[in-house]
Design a protein around this motif. Structure first.
Motif, PDB file in Angstrom:
ATOM      1  N   TYR A   1      42.080  42.004  37.537  1.00  0.00           N
ATOM      2  CA  TYR A   1      42.348  41.660  36.139  1.00  0.00           C
ATOM      3  C   TYR A   1      42.560  40.158  35.983  1.00  0.00           C
ATOM      4  O   TYR A   1      42.121  39.563  34.992  1.00  0.00           O
ATOM      5  CB  TYR A   1      43.567  42.424  35.644  1.00  0.00           C
ATOM      6  CG  TYR A   1      43.802  42.293  34.156  1.00  0.00           C
ATOM      7  CD1 TYR A   1      42.864  42.754  33.246  1.00  0.00           C
ATOM      8  CD2 TYR A   1      44.964  41.705  33.668  1.00  0.00           C
ATOM      9  CE1 TYR A   1      43.067  42.642  31.876  1.00  0.00           C
ATOM     10  CE2 TYR A   1      45.178  41.589  32.301  1.00  0.00           C
ATOM     11  CZ  TYR A   1      44.226  42.061  31.417  1.00  0.00           C
ATOM     12  OH  TYR A   1      44.438  41.944  30.069  1.00  0.00           O
ATOM     13  N   ILE A   2      43.201  39.519  36.957  1.00  0.00           N
ATOM     14  CA  ILE A   2      43.387  38.064  36.920  1.00  0.00           C
ATOM     15  C   ILE A   2      42.034  37.359  36.976  1.00  0.00           C
ATOM     16  O   ILE A   2      41.780  36.389  36.247  1.00  0.00           O
ATOM     17  CB  ILE A   2      44.297  37.617  38.083  1.00  0.00           C
ATOM     18  CG1 ILE A   2      45.742  38.080  37.842  1.00  0.00           C
ATOM     19  CG2 ILE A   2      44.270  36.101  38.250  1.00  0.00           C
ATOM     20  CD1 ILE A   2      46.633  37.906  39.045  1.00  0.00           C
ATOM     21  N   ARG A   3      41.151  37.821  37.846  1.00  0.00           N
ATOM     22  CA  ARG A   3      39.812  37.229  37.924  1.00  0.00           C
ATOM     23  C   ARG A   3      39.054  37.402  36.614  1.00  0.00           C
ATOM     24  O   ARG A   3      38.327  36.494  36.185  1.00  0.00           O
ATOM     25  CB  ARG A   3      39.033  37.878  39.064  1.00  0.00           C
ATOM     26  CG  ARG A   3      39.562  37.549  40.457  1.00  0.00           C
ATOM     27  CD  ARG A   3      38.707  38.175  41.527  1.00  0.00           C
ATOM     28  NE  ARG A   3      37.317  37.705  41.447  1.00  0.00           N
ATOM     29  CZ  ARG A   3      36.323  38.192  42.186  1.00  0.00           C
ATOM     30  NH1 ARG A   3      36.559  39.171  43.048  1.00  0.00           N
ATOM     31  NH2 ARG A   3      35.110  37.724  42.053  1.00  0.00           N
ATOM     32  N   HIS A   4      39.242  38.554  35.974  1.00  0.00           N
ATOM     33  CA  HIS A   4      38.588  38.784  34.682  1.00  0.00           C
ATOM     34  C   HIS A   4      39.126  37.815  33.631  1.00  0.00           C
ATOM     35  O   HIS A   4      38.345  37.240  32.846  1.00  0.00           O
ATOM     36  CB  HIS A   4      38.823  40.225  34.246  1.00  0.00           C
ATOM     37  CG  HIS A   4      38.381  40.507  32.847  1.00  0.00           C
ATOM     38  ND1 HIS A   4      37.060  40.723  32.491  1.00  0.00           N
ATOM     39  CD2 HIS A   4      39.095  40.589  31.676  1.00  0.00           C
ATOM     40  CE1 HIS A   4      36.977  40.945  31.195  1.00  0.00           C
ATOM     41  NE2 HIS A   4      38.183  40.875  30.668  1.00  0.00           N
ATOM     42  N   LEU A   5      40.430  37.606  33.595  1.00  0.00           N
ATOM     43  CA  LEU A   5      41.019  36.686  32.621  1.00  0.00           C
ATOM     44  C   LEU A   5      40.542  35.257  32.864  1.00  0.00           C
ATOM     45  O   LEU A   5      40.202  34.538  31.914  1.00  0.00           O
ATOM     46  CB  LEU A   5      42.550  36.752  32.695  1.00  0.00           C
ATOM     47  CG  LEU A   5      43.215  38.053  32.237  1.00  0.00           C
ATOM     48  CD1 LEU A   5      44.721  37.972  32.447  1.00  0.00           C
ATOM     49  CD2 LEU A   5      42.905  38.340  30.772  1.00  0.00           C
ATOM     50  N   GLU A   6      40.526  34.828  34.114  1.00  0.00           N
ATOM     51  CA  GLU A   6      40.092  33.469  34.429  1.00  0.00           C
ATOM     52  C   GLU A   6      38.614  33.270  34.106  1.00  0.00           C
ATOM     53  O   GLU A   6      38.212  32.203  33.632  1.00  0.00           O
ATOM     54  CB  GLU A   6      40.362  33.174  35.900  1.00  0.00           C
ATOM     55  CG  GLU A   6      41.851  33.084  36.244  1.00  0.00           C
ATOM     56  CD  GLU A   6      42.087  32.870  37.723  1.00  0.00           C
ATOM     57  OE1 GLU A   6      41.130  33.088  38.508  1.00  0.00           O
ATOM     58  OE2 GLU A   6      43.211  32.500  38.100  1.00  0.00           O
ATOM     59  N   ALA A   7      37.795  34.279  34.357  1.00  0.00           N
ATOM     60  CA  ALA A   7      36.365  34.165  34.073  1.00  0.00           C
ATOM     61  C   ALA A   7      36.089  34.056  32.585  1.00  0.00           C
ATOM     62  O   ALA A   7      35.052  33.511  32.175  1.00  0.00           O
ATOM     63  CB  ALA A   7      35.613  35.359  34.659  1.00  0.00           C
ATOM     64  N   ASN A   8      37.012  34.543  31.763  1.00  0.00           N
ATOM     65  CA  ASN A   8      36.828  34.518  30.314  1.00  0.00           C
ATOM     66  C   ASN A   8      37.736  33.496  29.640  1.00  0.00           C
ATOM     67  O   ASN A   8      37.933  33.553  28.423  1.00  0.00           O
ATOM     68  CB  ASN A   8      37.091  35.910  29.734  1.00  0.00           C
ATOM     69  CG  ASN A   8      36.034  36.913  30.133  1.00  0.00           C
ATOM     70  OD1 ASN A   8      34.961  36.964  29.545  1.00  0.00           O
ATOM     71  ND2 ASN A   8      36.309  37.697  31.162  1.00  0.00           N
ATOM     72  N   GLY A   9      38.273  32.560  30.423  1.00  0.00           N
ATOM     73  CA  GLY A   9      39.037  31.451  29.855  1.00  0.00           C
ATOM     74  C   GLY A   9      40.366  31.847  29.241  1.00  0.00           C
ATOM     75  O   GLY A   9      40.831  31.176  28.314  1.00  0.00           O
ATOM     76  N   GLN A  10      40.997  32.919  29.736  1.00  0.00           N
ATOM     77  CA  GLN A  10      42.286  33.353  29.210  1.00  0.00           C
ATOM     78  C   GLN A  10      43.396  33.021  30.196  1.00  0.00           C
ATOM     79  O   GLN A  10      43.172  32.920  31.408  1.00  0.00           O
ATOM     80  CB  GLN A  10      42.267  34.863  28.935  1.00  0.00           C
ATOM     81  CG  GLN A  10      41.298  35.281  27.848  1.00  0.00           C
ATOM     82  CD  GLN A  10      41.280  36.795  27.672  1.00  0.00           C
ATOM     83  OE1 GLN A  10      40.541  37.491  28.350  1.00  0.00           O
ATOM     84  NE2 GLN A  10      42.106  37.281  26.764  1.00  0.00           N
ATOM     85  N   THR A  11      44.601  32.845  29.667  1.00  0.00           N
ATOM     86  CA  THR A  11      45.729  32.532  30.521  1.00  0.00           C
ATOM     87  C   THR A  11      46.111  33.752  31.347  1.00  0.00           C
ATOM     88  O   THR A  11      46.124  34.886  30.853  1.00  0.00           O
ATOM     89  CB  THR A  11      46.938  32.073  29.682  1.00  0.00           C
ATOM     90  OG1 THR A  11      48.059  31.828  30.557  1.00  0.00           O
ATOM     91  CG2 THR A  11      47.325  33.089  28.642  1.00  0.00           C
ATOM     92  N   SER A  12      46.413  33.525  32.598  1.00  0.00           N
ATOM     93  CA  SER A  12      46.757  34.623  33.511  1.00  0.00           C
ATOM     94  C   SER A  12      48.083  34.368  34.218  1.00  0.00           C
ATOM     95  O   SER A  12      48.350  34.990  35.254  1.00  0.00           O
ATOM     96  CB  SER A  12      45.645  34.810  34.545  1.00  0.00           C
ATOM     97  OG  SER A  12      45.457  33.617  35.303  1.00  0.00           O
ATOM     98  N   GLN A  13      48.909  33.449  33.688  1.00  0.00           N
ATOM     99  CA  GLN A  13      50.143  33.061  34.346  1.00  0.00           C
ATOM    100  C   GLN A  13      51.053  34.263  34.602  1.00  0.00           C
ATOM    101  O   GLN A  13      51.562  34.448  35.710  1.00  0.00           O
ATOM    102  CB  GLN A  13      50.881  32.024  33.491  1.00  0.00           C
ATOM    103  CG  GLN A  13      52.233  31.571  34.030  1.00  0.00           C
ATOM    104  CD  GLN A  13      52.109  30.552  35.135  1.00  0.00           C
ATOM    105  OE1 GLN A  13      51.003  30.119  35.463  1.00  0.00           O
ATOM    106  NE2 GLN A  13      53.226  30.162  35.702  1.00  0.00           N
ATOM    107  N   ARG A  14      51.265  35.086  33.579  1.00  0.00           N
ATOM    108  CA  ARG A  14      52.163  36.232  33.720  1.00  0.00           C
ATOM    109  C   ARG A  14      51.686  37.195  34.789  1.00  0.00           C
ATOM    110  O   ARG A  14      52.472  37.679  35.614  1.00  0.00           O
ATOM    111  CB  ARG A  14      52.276  36.944  32.373  1.00  0.00           C
ATOM    112  CG  ARG A  14      53.088  38.226  32.401  1.00  0.00           C
ATOM    113  CD  ARG A  14      52.891  39.027  31.135  1.00  0.00           C
ATOM    114  NE  ARG A  14      53.561  40.307  31.187  1.00  0.00           N
ATOM    115  CZ  ARG A  14      53.344  41.304  30.352  1.00  0.00           C
ATOM    116  NH1 ARG A  14      52.449  41.160  29.380  1.00  0.00           N
ATOM    117  NH2 ARG A  14      53.995  42.440  30.460  1.00  0.00           N
ATOM    118  N   TYR A  15      50.385  37.464  34.804  1.00  0.00           N
ATOM    119  CA  TYR A  15      49.852  38.424  35.752  1.00  0.00           C
ATOM    120  C   TYR A  15      49.778  37.841  37.161  1.00  0.00           C
ATOM    121  O   TYR A  15      49.905  38.577  38.146  1.00  0.00           O
ATOM    122  CB  TYR A  15      48.477  38.889  35.290  1.00  0.00           C
ATOM    123  CG  TYR A  15      48.514  39.595  33.955  1.00  0.00           C
ATOM    124  CD1 TYR A  15      48.869  40.934  33.875  1.00  0.00           C
ATOM    125  CD2 TYR A  15      48.234  38.914  32.775  1.00  0.00           C
ATOM    126  CE1 TYR A  15      48.921  41.581  32.658  1.00  0.00           C
ATOM    127  CE2 TYR A  15      48.289  39.554  31.548  1.00  0.00           C
ATOM    128  CZ  TYR A  15      48.634  40.889  31.497  1.00  0.00           C
ATOM    129  OH  TYR A  15      48.701  41.528  30.276  1.00  0.00           O
TER     130      TYR A  15
END
Length: 382
Positions: free
Chosen positions: A276-290
């Protein structure tokens, strides 16, 4: 040495098992009392849809693996402190020292025992607890009709070949179907191209969603937006609506990603959080919490090693009659403080934008420093 190891391991394992059973029984009682308010309620149907005491007992039982995962380091600390303090009080540990059990050998014995609990904590937290937690949520949703967060549900984002999509899922049914699905499609310049709404959607073969009773709205791009000359007459924006019985939307958003977005991230498996973190990073979303939750899942089992290191210095203290209770209470307070500090650093790291691994590892490093300091002062110097 084998006899000494067998003696210490048997005493510590028995003590930790009793502490774990006591904690789990206490949490089982609290969870069951909290579930009593939902008895007799249903999702609008009759018969088996009524929430009964057997369902409440099953739901509470499914929460036990997660409680075990959270309480295992504290239980290891309390059980180890109790055994070490009792051995010191009865002078048994002094006899073991004269039999060749030096400080480093004792530390090595306890670290091997701690490694066993590290493996047990990892298995429970990464394999058993996520499955039981999802089963518990689906069981509860069978009588509440949904799994959702807040008023708007979960929001996800995905990029596909020059297009970007923002997806909203309101609810997740007990059968794994998504309800209240909305998909917003944007082109490379950020202009909205289409919206797709469906009351129900299902996962199809892992690479697509199958939407039912779809209402699709498409927005035509005007001539000026396509680079027409300024002298050309501007075209009116065209909006076309269509309704189809089913619509297949290709996507890489999997069941686990929707579950992570709808359920608490600390209850998910490590590999699901990583994907899920890789998915967020690939789509330019913040992933700090995860990312913080991911590193907490990595470092939390290792805290069992820190706990056995904290317990060893108690074997070198001098006890008076009846004073062992105070040291066991101190162990309880140390365990609770570690649990609280571990949660507090997660929130602080998220607010202060710390490095995720640092926010997750700092509590363990602090208590490891305390345990090594106590070991050096009480064990090596005295």
């Amino acid at each position: 040495m084998k006899t000494i190891r067998r003696l210490i391991y048997r005493e510590v394992l028995t003590s930790i098992a009793l502490v774990v059973l006591g904690f789990l029984a206490l949490f089982f009682f609290f969870d069951l009392v909290d579930e009593l308010q939902y008895l007799g309620k249903n999702n609008g149907l009759v018969g088996e849809s009524t929430y009964q005491i057997k369902h409440a007992l099953l739901y509470v039982a499914l929460l036990i693996p997660n409680h075990l995962y959270e309480l295992l380091p504290i239980s290891v600390l309390i059980g180890s402190i109790f055994v070490m303090a009792r051995l010191a009080q009865s002078s048994e540990y002094t006899i073991l020292r004269t039999s060749g059990l030096g400080p480093w050998r004792a530390l090595k014995l306890l670290l091997w025992l701690g490694a066993f609990f590290v493996a047990l904590s990892f298995v429970v937290g990464d394999y058993i607890s996520p499955v039981s937690e999802r089963a518990a949520q689906l069981l509860k949703a069978r009588y509440q009709s949904k799994i959702t967060i807040g008023q708007t549900g979960a929001w996800l984002k995905e990029k596909q070949a020059g297009r970007s999509f923002i997806v909203n899922v309101s609810e997740l049914s007990p059968e794994g179907e998504m309800h209240g699905v909305r998909i917003y499609e944007f082109n490379s310049t950020g202009l909205i191209v289409s919206t797709t709404e469906a009351p129900k959607a299902a996962f199809s073969s892992g690479t697509a969603w199958l939407l039912s009773n779809v209402t699709r709205t498409e927005f035509a791009v005007s001539a000026s937006a396509n680079g027409a000359s300024a002298n050309a007459a501007p075209q009116q924006a065209r909006v076309s609506r269509s309704a189809v019985a089913s619509f297949r939307w290709p996507t890489e958003i999997s069941t686990e990603m929707v579950s992570v977005a709808l359920l608490r991230p600390d209850r998910m498996a490590t590999i699901d959080l990583f994907n899920y973190i890789r998915h967020l990073e690939a789509n330019g979303q913040t992933s700090q919490r995860y990312e913080i939750e991911f590193w907490r899942k990595v470092f939390y089992p290792l805290s069992c090693l820190v706990m056995v290191m904290l317990a060893l210095p108690f074997a070198y203290l001098h006890f008076r009659s009846g004073s062992i209770t105070g040291y066991v209470f101190a162990g309880v307070m140390i365990g609770i403080s570690f649990f609280l500090l571990n949660n507090v650093f997660g929130y602080i790291g998220n607010l202060r934008n710390w490095q995720p691994w640092l926010a997750a590892a700092t509590p363990g490093l602090i208590y490891m420093g305390i345990s090594m300091g106590a070991f050096g002062w009480l064990v090596l110097r005295r």
